[in-house]
Write a protein that holds these residues in place. Structure first.
Motif, PDB file in Angstrom:
ATOM      1  N   THR A   1       5.441   5.916  -3.476  1.00 54.16           N
ATOM      2  CA  THR A   1       6.676   5.994  -4.264  1.00 54.16           C
ATOM      3  C   THR A   1       6.333   6.364  -5.715  1.00 54.16           C
ATOM      4  N   TRP A   2       7.322   6.901  -6.413  1.00 55.44           N
ATOM      5  CA  TRP A   2       7.088   7.293  -7.804  1.00 55.44           C
ATOM      6  C   TRP A   2       6.828   6.080  -8.683  1.00 55.44           C
ATOM      7  N   THR A   3       7.544   4.981  -8.408  1.00 54.54           N
ATOM      8  CA  THR A   3       7.285   3.776  -9.208  1.00 54.54           C
ATOM      9  C   THR A   3       5.861   3.291  -8.975  1.00 54.54           C
ATOM     10  N   GLY A   4       5.410   3.351  -7.717  1.00 55.94           N
ATOM     11  CA  GLY A   4       4.040   2.945  -7.417  1.00 55.94           C
ATOM     12  C   GLY A   4       3.026   3.835  -8.116  1.00 55.94           C
ATOM     13  N   LYS A   5       3.289   5.134  -8.086  1.00 55.81           N
ATOM     14  CA  LYS A   5       2.368   6.051  -8.765  1.00 55.81           C
ATOM     15  C   LYS A   5       2.353   5.787 -10.267  1.00 55.81           C
ATOM     16  N   ALA A   6       3.538   5.490 -10.802  1.00 52.47           N
ATOM     17  CA  ALA A   6       3.620   5.186 -12.229  1.00 52.47           C
ATOM     18  C   ALA A   6       2.847   3.917 -12.551  1.00 52.47           C
TER      19      ALA A   6
ATOM     20  N   ARG B   1       2.881   7.147 -20.579  1.00 49.15           N
ATOM     21  CA  ARG B   1       4.068   7.382 -21.419  1.00 49.15           C
ATOM     22  C   ARG B   1       4.290   8.867 -21.653  1.00 49.15           C
ATOM     23  N   LEU B   2       3.186   9.562 -21.922  1.00 48.44           N
ATOM     24  CA  LEU B   2       3.299  11.004 -22.182  1.00 48.44           C
ATOM     25  C   LEU B   2       3.821  11.756 -20.956  1.00 48.44           C
ATOM     26  N   MET B   3       3.602  11.192 -19.777  1.00 46.00           N
ATOM     27  CA  MET B   3       4.108  11.821 -18.552  1.00 46.00           C
ATOM     28  C   MET B   3       5.587  11.485 -18.324  1.00 46.00           C
ATOM     29  N   GLY B   4       6.178  10.696 -19.233  1.00 46.15           N
ATOM     30  CA  GLY B   4       7.581  10.332 -19.073  1.00 46.15           C
ATOM     31  C   GLY B   4       7.783   9.000 -18.370  1.00 46.15           C
ATOM     32  N   VAL B   5       6.716   8.241 -18.205  1.00 46.98           N
ATOM     33  CA  VAL B   5       6.836   6.944 -17.530  1.00 46.98           C
ATOM     34  C   VAL B   5       7.364   5.900 -18.519  1.00 46.98           C
ATOM     35  N   ASN B   6       8.416   5.206 -18.119  1.00 49.45           N
ATOM     36  CA  ASN B   6       8.937   4.097 -18.914  1.00 49.45           C
ATOM     37  C   ASN B   6       8.062   2.877 -18.613  1.00 49.45           C
ATOM     38  N   VAL B   7       7.086   2.654 -19.478  1.00 45.55           N
ATOM     39  CA  VAL B   7       6.070   1.638 -19.194  1.00 45.55           C
ATOM     40  C   VAL B   7       6.682   0.238 -19.112  1.00 45.55           C
ATOM     41  N   ASN B   8       7.691  -0.031 -19.932  1.00 44.11           N
ATOM     42  CA  ASN B   8       8.338  -1.341 -19.844  1.00 44.11           C
ATOM     43  C   ASN B   8       8.926  -1.581 -18.467  1.00 44.11           C
TER      44      ASN B   8
ATOM     45  N   ASN C   1      -9.426   7.457 -12.531  1.00 52.70           N
ATOM     46  CA  ASN C   1      -9.714   6.981 -11.170  1.00 52.70           C
ATOM     47  C   ASN C   1      -8.824   7.632 -10.124  1.00 52.70           C
ATOM     48  N   LEU C   2      -7.944   8.517 -10.554  1.00 56.79           N
ATOM     49  CA  LEU C   2      -7.039   9.171  -9.607  1.00 56.79           C
ATOM     50  C   LEU C   2      -7.546  10.581  -9.321  1.00 56.79           C
ATOM     51  N   SER C   3      -7.079  11.129  -8.195  1.00 59.49           N
ATOM     52  CA  SER C   3      -7.533  12.468  -7.825  1.00 59.49           C
ATOM     53  C   SER C   3      -6.849  13.513  -8.709  1.00 59.49           C
ATOM     54  N   VAL C   4      -7.382  14.734  -8.653  1.00 56.68           N
ATOM     55  CA  VAL C   4      -6.792  15.845  -9.390  1.00 56.68           C
ATOM     56  C   VAL C   4      -5.338  16.030  -8.951  1.00 56.68           C
ATOM     57  N   ARG C   5      -5.104  15.971  -7.642  1.00 54.00           N
ATOM     58  CA  ARG C   5      -3.734  16.150  -7.134  1.00 54.00           C
ATOM     59  C   ARG C   5      -2.806  15.079  -7.695  1.00 54.00           C
ATOM     60  N   GLU C   6      -3.282  13.814  -7.699  1.00 53.98           N
ATOM     61  CA  GLU C   6      -2.429  12.736  -8.211  1.00 53.98           C
ATOM     62  C   GLU C   6      -2.148  12.900  -9.701  1.00 53.98           C
ATOM     63  N   ASN C   7      -3.147  13.360 -10.441  1.00 52.72           N
ATOM     64  CA  ASN C   7      -2.932  13.626 -11.860  1.00 52.72           C
ATOM     65  C   ASN C   7      -1.830  14.664 -12.045  1.00 52.72           C
ATOM     66  N   LEU C   8      -1.897  15.737 -11.267  1.00 59.22           N
ATOM     67  CA  LEU C   8      -0.893  16.795 -11.400  1.00 59.22           C
ATOM     68  C   LEU C   8       0.486  16.287 -10.981  1.00 59.22           C
ATOM     69  N   GLU C   9       0.501  15.497  -9.902  1.00 53.43           N
ATOM     70  CA  GLU C   9       1.775  14.924  -9.454  1.00 53.43           C
ATOM     71  C   GLU C   9       2.412  14.098 -10.560  1.00 53.43           C
ATOM     72  N   LEU C  10       1.584  13.281 -11.219  1.00 55.64           N
ATOM     73  CA  LEU C  10       2.109  12.449 -12.300  1.00 55.64           C
ATOM     74  C   LEU C  10       2.617  13.300 -13.448  1.00 55.64           C
ATOM     75  N   GLY C  11       2.007  14.469 -13.629  1.00 52.45           N
ATOM     76  CA  GLY C  11       2.508  15.396 -14.643  1.00 52.45           C
ATOM     77  C   GLY C  11       3.956  15.759 -14.366  1.00 52.45           C
TER      78      GLY C  11
ATOM     79  N   GLN D   1       0.839  -1.195   0.000  1.00 51.51           N
ATOM     80  CA  GLN D   1       0.000   0.000   0.000  1.00 51.51           C
ATOM     81  C   GLN D   1       0.880   1.254   0.000  1.00 51.51           C
ATOM     82  N   TRP D   2       1.885   1.249   0.882  1.00 56.95           N
ATOM     83  CA  TRP D   2       2.812   2.380   0.953  1.00 56.95           C
ATOM     84  C   TRP D   2       3.518   2.544  -0.394  1.00 56.95           C
ATOM     85  N   PHE D   3       4.000   1.436  -0.934  1.00 59.15           N
ATOM     86  CA  PHE D   3       4.754   1.500  -2.186  1.00 59.15           C
ATOM     87  C   PHE D   3       3.914   2.094  -3.318  1.00 59.15           C
TER      88      PHE D   3
END
Ligand SMILES: Nc1ncnc2c1ncn2[C@@H]1O[C@H](COP(=O)(O)OP(=O)(O)OP(=O)(O)O)[C@@H](O)[C@H]1O
Ligand SMILES: [Mg+2]
Lengths: 301, 241
Positions: A171-176, A188-195, B93-103, A165-167
């Motif tokens: 973490t950025w990898t988790g968010k990705a 991908r457009l956000m710069g995430v290396n999907v592979n 399915n993510l919040s506005v804040r999370e969307n911006l963070e991912l940006g 859950q924490w991860f």
């Protein structure tokens, strides 16, 4: 009432093992839309990795610091399984990722059979006793039998799920990972290396399955190359029940299946123990195909 | 040699047997707003997708002095090129804040997350009021704001906008375009794809007109606004027979 609590203890401990395995199914489905049938064999291989690690280090029930030893075995098996999961993705799934849906599915079944047979080849088809890393101690809590092994199983599962859950949220990898499962092209457009995210997902899911394998070994005391078949199927049903692709759903699904099994065998007949899982699967598919927590998936760009 | 922020040479985009873009060339100078206009199916989105390597193409594309050919989408994003795609592609399915963070994913190790959030909220105050809301429940206009805000979180140097006015009420379109002008003032290079030709030509300095995958016209936006061919086809100023 005593009987009820007894079943509750057993149900929660087997349910948390299903939950650990279900997480891997759900996470991979989330990022790839693939049902990784080989996951149940990663669970099995993880248990054997733990077995050989414990044998290699000569752990006995009377070896000092049993909990530390158990942790060493757990970490070794988790790392070995993570490597296996990443390898499977790289060699088997990535080449067919953009092929029509049936191709990856059949590939997954093929990998599953291959690993089972490799298991038979290397470990023999005969079940092996799982090393007793932790000597069993029995407590009686108001007439309910609780063992330290059950407590370890429950505690380790909860700790791993909280860690996940924490991860995933912090973490950025988790968010990705979450972004990729909602919309891979946008990720991908956000710069995430999907592979790389897919690789991490396989690593993480496989590590959790290996932890499930160790806990299963401690609990059931034997492991075999076929152990993944039934347990994997139940964990898969748990993932579907929770809503495949949904992480909290997999945990709830696992616990529900564990409890349902335990109460069915306790109050009806132990013959229905395995059948109840399939009754649940059919009921979910008929009445709530998106699962308990699932949402109808939005179209990917 | 390339002081151009973005340059496209002989770009052809094909999908299976269909040629969506035929051998076009265009460029944008740093800090310029250039618009690419054209009817449905003219190949506007395909051009933007080719820049981000989301569509297969031939020809050369350079962004910020580097070729993007052979690069992956995430690598181009990391170079400082951001696409706000058609349909917005927010994380529902993510919040506005999370969307911006991912940006800000490309900036994940860098300082200044707070500052970037502040800048986006300044641009779109409505987003500030909805930080914890599930992005999928935002209105269409708010989703467009989120998509642009999310792109800005990466502090890109080139912003590619695909029909930001699509499906929005006139008042919201004005708000979005005001934000685009504010972004341009910060010195960003903008390629604006639009079907709202009038507004696009009022906002941009230069324009390219795409017809069936080919550049039919190009030049100064103010002049094109008075070009009879543009007026007839896109501005609806001519008397209909
Ligand atoms: N993924 C695809 N597969 C096949 N053909 C495609 C694909 N994407 C676009 N096309 C075709 O390419 C042509 C150009 O499409 P494109 O989306 O670039 O147009 P557009 O100018 O952005 O149009 P609109 O204003 O409607 O968005 C169209 O004929 C379209 O049908
Ligand atoms: Mg388009």
């Amino acid at each position: 009432m005593q009987v009820f609590f007894q079943h509750l203890v057993y149900g929660l401990s087997s349910g948390s093992v299903y939950a650990l395995i279900a997480l891997g199914y759900t996470m991979v489905y989330g990022v790839l839309g693939l049902i990784n049938f080989a996951h149940s064999e990663v669970f099995m291989m993880g248990a054997y990795a733990g077995l050989y690690c414990a044998l290699g280090l000569g752990y006995q029930p009377d070896t000092p610091f049993p909990l530390v030893n158990a942790l060493v075995v757990l970490l070794f098996a988790m790392m070995a399984a993570a490597a296996l999961g990443v390898t499977i993705e790289r060699l088997a799934y990535r080449p067919v990722r953009h092929a029509p849906r049936l191709t990856p599915l059949i590939t997954a079944i093929g990998v599953s059979l291959l690993l089972q047979n490799l298991g038979i080849l290397f470990f023999s088809a005969t079940p092996k006793p799982f090393p007793r890393i932790v000597a069993e101690t029995v407590f009686h809590v108001g007439g309910v039998v609780v063992t330290n092994v059950k407590l370890v199983i429950f505690g380790v599962s909860i700790a791993l799920m909280l860690g996940l859950q924490w991860f995933v949220f912090r973490t950025w990898t988790g968010k990705a990972m979450r972004a990729t499962s909602v919309n891979p092209a946008a990720a991908r457009l956000m710069g995430v290396n999907v592979n790389r995210v897919i690789g991490s997902t396989f690593a993480l899911g496989s590590a959790l399955a290996a932890a499930g394998g160790i806990l299963f070994g401690l609990d059931q005391t034997t492991v075999s190359p076929q152990m993944g078949v039934m347990i994997g199927l139940k964990a898969f049903v748990a993932a579907v029940l929770g809503g495949i692709g949904n992480i909290p759903g997999a945990v709830i699904g696992g616990i529900v299946i564990g409890l349902a099994e335990e109460f069915t065998s306790g109050y009806l007949s132990s013959e229905y123990r395995d059948a109840i899982t399939f009754v649940i699967l059919i009921a979910v598919l008929l009445f709530r195909p998106q699962g308990l927590l699932g949402v109808v998936r939005q179209e990917k760009v | 040699m390339s002081e151009k922020a973005l340059s496209i040479e002989n770009l052809t985009v094909t999908y299976g047997g269909i040629t969506a873009v035929k051998n076009i060339s265009l460029h944008i100078m740093p800090g310029e707003i250039v618009t690419l206009i054209g009817a449905n199916g003219a190949g506007k989105s395909s051009t933007l997708k080719a820049i981000m390597r989301l569509a297969k193409s031939t020809g050369e594309i350079q962004a910020l002095g580097q070729s993007v050919i052979g690069k992956e989408t995430h690598e181009i994003a990391r170079m400082g090129v951001a696409l706000v795609p058609e349909g917005r592609a927010i994380f529902g399915n993510l919040s506005v804040r999370e969307n911006l963070e991912l940006g800000a994913y490309v900036k994940r190790e860098a300082e200044g997350m707070k500052k970037r959030f502040g800048e986006v909220v300044e641009l779109f105050p409505r987003l500030g009021e909805r930080m914890s809301q599930n992005a999928g429940t935002l209105s269409g206009g708010e989703q467009q704001m989120l998509a642009i805000g999310r792109a800005m979180m990466a502090e890109p140097r080139i912003l590619l906008l695909d029909e930001p006015s699509l499906g929005l009420a006139p008042k919201l379109v004005m708000e979005i375009f005001a934000a685009v002008r504010a972004i341009a003032k910060k010195g960003l290079t903008i390629l604006l794809v639009e079907q709202n030709t009038r507004l696009a030509l009022e906002t941009a300095q230069r324009a390219y007109v795409l017809v069936s995958g080919e550049i039919a016209l190009s030049g100064n936006a103010a002049e094109l606004r008075h070009d009879p061919r543009v007026k007839d086809a896109y501005l609806g100023d001519s008397a209909h027979a």
